[in-house]
Design a protein around this motif. Structure first.
Motif, mmCIF file in Angstrom:
data_model
loop_
_atom_site.group_PDB
_atom_site.id
_atom_site.type_symbol
_atom_site.label_atom_id
_atom_site.label_comp_id
_atom_site.label_asym_id
_atom_site.label_seq_id
_atom_site.Cartn_x
_atom_site.Cartn_y
_atom_site.Cartn_z
ATOM 1 N N LEU A 159 3.948 5.025 5.577
ATOM 2 C CA LEU A 159 3.250 4.328 4.481
ATOM 3 C C LEU A 159 3.711 4.851 3.127
ATOM 4 O O LEU A 159 3.821 4.085 2.162
ATOM 5 N N LYS A 160 4.004 6.146 3.040
ATOM 6 C CA LYS A 160 4.526 6.691 1.785
ATOM 7 C C LYS A 160 5.894 6.102 1.478
ATOM 8 O O LYS A 160 6.202 5.757 0.326
ATOM 9 N N ALA A 161 6.734 5.978 2.513
ATOM 10 C CA ALA A 161 8.067 5.410 2.326
ATOM 11 C C ALA A 161 8.000 3.954 1.873
ATOM 12 O O ALA A 161 8.892 3.465 1.172
ATOM 13 N N LEU A 162 6.929 3.266 2.266
ATOM 14 C CA LEU A 162 6.743 1.862 1.905
ATOM 15 C C LEU A 162 5.992 1.707 0.583
ATOM 16 O O LEU A 162 5.738 0.582 0.146
ATOM 17 N N ASP A 163 5.626 2.826 -0.036
ATOM 18 C CA ASP A 163 4.898 2.825 -1.310
ATOM 19 C C ASP A 163 3.570 2.069 -1.196
ATOM 20 O O ASP A 163 3.262 1.186 -2.008
ATOM 21 N N LEU A 202 8.872 7.750 16.441
ATOM 22 C CA LEU A 202 10.298 7.366 16.470
ATOM 23 C C LEU A 202 10.716 6.764 15.137
ATOM 24 O O LEU A 202 11.807 7.051 14.623
ATOM 25 N N ILE A 203 9.861 5.921 14.577
ATOM 26 C CA ILE A 203 10.169 5.265 13.305
ATOM 27 C C ILE A 203 10.212 6.292 12.169
ATOM 28 O O ILE A 203 11.116 6.290 11.348
ATOM 29 N N ALA A 204 9.213 7.171 12.148
ATOM 30 C CA ALA A 204 9.146 8.176 11.076
ATOM 31 C C ALA A 204 10.371 9.079 11.088
ATOM 32 O O ALA A 204 10.853 9.495 10.032
ATOM 33 N N GLN A 205 10.881 9.390 12.275
ATOM 34 C CA GLN A 205 12.053 10.247 12.360
ATOM 35 C C GLN A 205 13.257 9.594 11.677
ATOM 36 O O GLN A 205 14.082 10.277 11.066
ATOM 37 N N MET A 206 13.353 8.286 11.773
ATOM 38 C CA MET A 206 14.477 7.586 11.169
ATOM 39 C C MET A 206 14.358 7.517 9.646
ATOM 40 O O MET A 206 15.340 7.272 8.951
ATOM 41 N N TRP A 229 1.021 -4.637 12.024
ATOM 42 C CA TRP A 229 0.891 -4.819 10.579
ATOM 43 C C TRP A 229 2.160 -4.399 9.851
ATOM 44 O O TRP A 229 2.629 -5.091 8.937
ATOM 45 N N LEU A 230 2.742 -3.290 10.256
ATOM 46 C CA LEU A 230 3.960 -2.812 9.607
ATOM 47 C C LEU A 230 5.102 -3.812 9.752
ATOM 48 O O LEU A 230 5.904 -4.004 8.825
ATOM 49 N N TYR A 231 5.175 -4.445 10.908
ATOM 50 C CA TYR A 231 6.249 -5.412 11.152
ATOM 51 C C TYR A 231 6.026 -6.711 10.368
ATOM 52 O O TYR A 231 6.962 -7.254 9.775
ATOM 53 N N LYS A 232 4.796 -7.183 10.354
ATOM 54 C CA LYS A 232 4.516 -8.487 9.754
ATOM 55 C C LYS A 232 4.282 -8.450 8.249
ATOM 56 O O LYS A 232 4.580 -9.425 7.544
ATOM 57 N N GLU A 233 3.736 -7.347 7.745
ATOM 58 C CA GLU A 233 3.267 -7.328 6.363
ATOM 59 C C GLU A 233 4.055 -6.418 5.423
ATOM 60 O O GLU A 233 3.694 -6.295 4.254
ATOM 61 N N GLN A 257 5.723 -7.615 20.965
ATOM 62 C CA GLN A 257 7.053 -7.823 20.390
ATOM 63 C C GLN A 257 7.298 -6.926 19.181
ATOM 64 O O GLN A 257 8.414 -6.441 18.964
ATOM 65 N N GLU A 258 6.248 -6.675 18.404
ATOM 66 C CA GLU A 258 6.395 -5.936 17.147
ATOM 67 C C GLU A 258 6.885 -4.501 17.332
ATOM 68 O O GLU A 258 7.860 -4.099 16.663
#
Length: 425
Positions: free
Chosen positions: A204-208, A420-424, A297-301, A334-335
């Protein structure tokens, strides 16, 4: 809550057309092929209890408590019969008649009293090495993790030194916020798997995005609800709805990184309120429209996918298990895959939608032999993929799958998709 309501099991049982589509999908029937422990068998027995033809004795209790509440039957039923809701209600009757085991009562008391739970969790962190042997293993991601190992060979998650809710301030502002979200963390991610919340904060921080952590949130009540403790369910569900209402207009979403918690808040609350607290339905409807699974939510929004596309590919091979409460109840599957596939080698297991066999507190304690049988099926399936990591957006699945893989002497380790996502990032 006094048990003044009599749930009409016949309303559901009479609509069952006995087509049998549910039987191949049923978790308990898969490992115990008996008509009594099949969805249509459960419904016939429930009608017998309703009509006074069958006594709710200990044999019936044993049968009704063997259901994993995976909702596979609901998903495939042509009439969409809520067999899970019927079984949850008969478990209330069972709890009223036979009582609730002492250790469950203690646990449910802690769920209703967050401050006391915090103290117990802190003590658990300090003294867990007295009752457990700590083992460290190097995982495929190159980091290290520790799991308390009960002497009997049972794997359980360790308590963390500081819970997620006590680890962060209530507000984590973004520099130029595009959205504002609240986090409902769930008990396991709060006390045991705090890395899930850490990863979500990082993303969420990376997405501001402005982050609000409602400090007074309570357990969603799923453990009590699935056990038949409707008094605890009533108190926690109403409390959470009243609390969420106090800030719901100030956030774009309440995101939940736990499948069971999310399904409980969105679906089970609705079923419960409709039957026992209709005055909460309108409030729930308003709040429900803003509750989302984290990956959904992260995928769609957000533009998370675009950010992940800029990162290098990781050589780690990942497979994904579908938590029952996400795919079957909420249609979320799917998300998380779409997000994982951006940076990892992805391989699908033969049937990711088969229940892992966690099944709730009763299955994990008094009927653990059933959990082991269901877990073996899932562990074998995971091992066949030759994956390094199995991911699932559910900490209950994490407990069960980690245990099953350990019994399989498997090298596959478990990671939440958010990790996994945060590591990237």
């Amino acid at each position: 809550m006094e048990n003044n309501n009599v749930f009409n099991f016949c309303n559901i049982s009479d609509e069952c057309i006995k087509c049998g589509k549910c039987i191949p999908e049923c978790t308990i029937h898969r490992i115990n092929p008996d008509e009594a422990t099949s969805p249509r068998g459960f419904l016939d027995l429930l009608a017998g209890v309703q009509n006074g033809e069958l006594e709710l004795d200990k044999n019936a209790k044993d049968i009704f408590e063997s259901c994993f509440l995976c909702t596979s039957c609901v998903q495939v039923c042509p009439n969409h019969l809520q067999t899970d809701f019927a079984i949850e209600n008969v478990r209330r009757d069972i709890a009223d008649k036979y009582g609730i085991t002492w250790f469950k009562k203690v646990f449910f008391y802690l769920l209703r009293h967050r401050k006391i739970f915090d103290i117990v969790a802190k003590l658990g962190y300090m003294f867990q090495t007295c009752g457990f042997k700590i083992e460290e293993e190097k995982n495929a991601m190159g980091s290290r993790f520790s799991i308390p190992l009960i002497k009997r060979g049972r794997l359980l998650p360790s308590m963390k030194k500081t819970s997620f809710l006590n680890k962060y301030p209530e507000k984590i502002p973004a520099k130029k916020p595009k959205k504002r979200v609240a986090i409902f963390i769930g008990c396991l991610a709060n006390y045991n798997y705090t890395e899930v919340g850490d990863s979500l904060i990082k993303i969420l921080k990376a997405l501001d995005i402005d982050v609000f952590i409602p400090k007074k949130q309570m357990c969603c009540a799923a453990p009590a609800y699935f056990t038949g403790d409707f008094d605890t369910t009533d108190k926690l569900s109403k409390y959470n709805m009243d609390y969420f209402e106090s800030f719901i207009d100030e956030v774009d979403a309440i995101i939940v990184p736990e499948a069971t918690c999310c399904a409980m808040l969105k679906v089970d609350y609705e079923h419960y309120f409709k039957e026992y607290a209709p005055e909460y339905l309108e409030k729930h409807k308003k709040i429900n429209s803003k509750i989302f699974g984290a990956s959904e939510w992260l995928y769609k929004e957000t533009n998370l996918v675009d950010i992940l596309k800029t990162k290098e590919k990781n050589k780690v091979k990942v497979t994904y298990h579908d938590p029952c409460h996400f795919r079957k109840m909420l249609g979320v599957w799917q998300e998380p895959r779409a997000l994982i596939k951006e940076n990892y080698k992805f391989t699908e297991m033969s049937d990711p939608n088969i229940c892992c066999g966690f099944g709730g507190i009763t299955i994990q304690t008094e009927k653990f032999h059933l959990a082991q049988k269901a877990g073996k099926i899932k562990a074998d399936m995971i091992d066949e993929t030759k994956a390094d990591v199995v991911a699932a957006e559910c900490s209950a699945c994490r407990i069960q799958i980690t245990e099953a893989l350990n019994r399989n002497n498997s090298n596959v380790i478990f990671k939440h998709p958010l990790e996994l996502i945060a590591q990237m990032l």
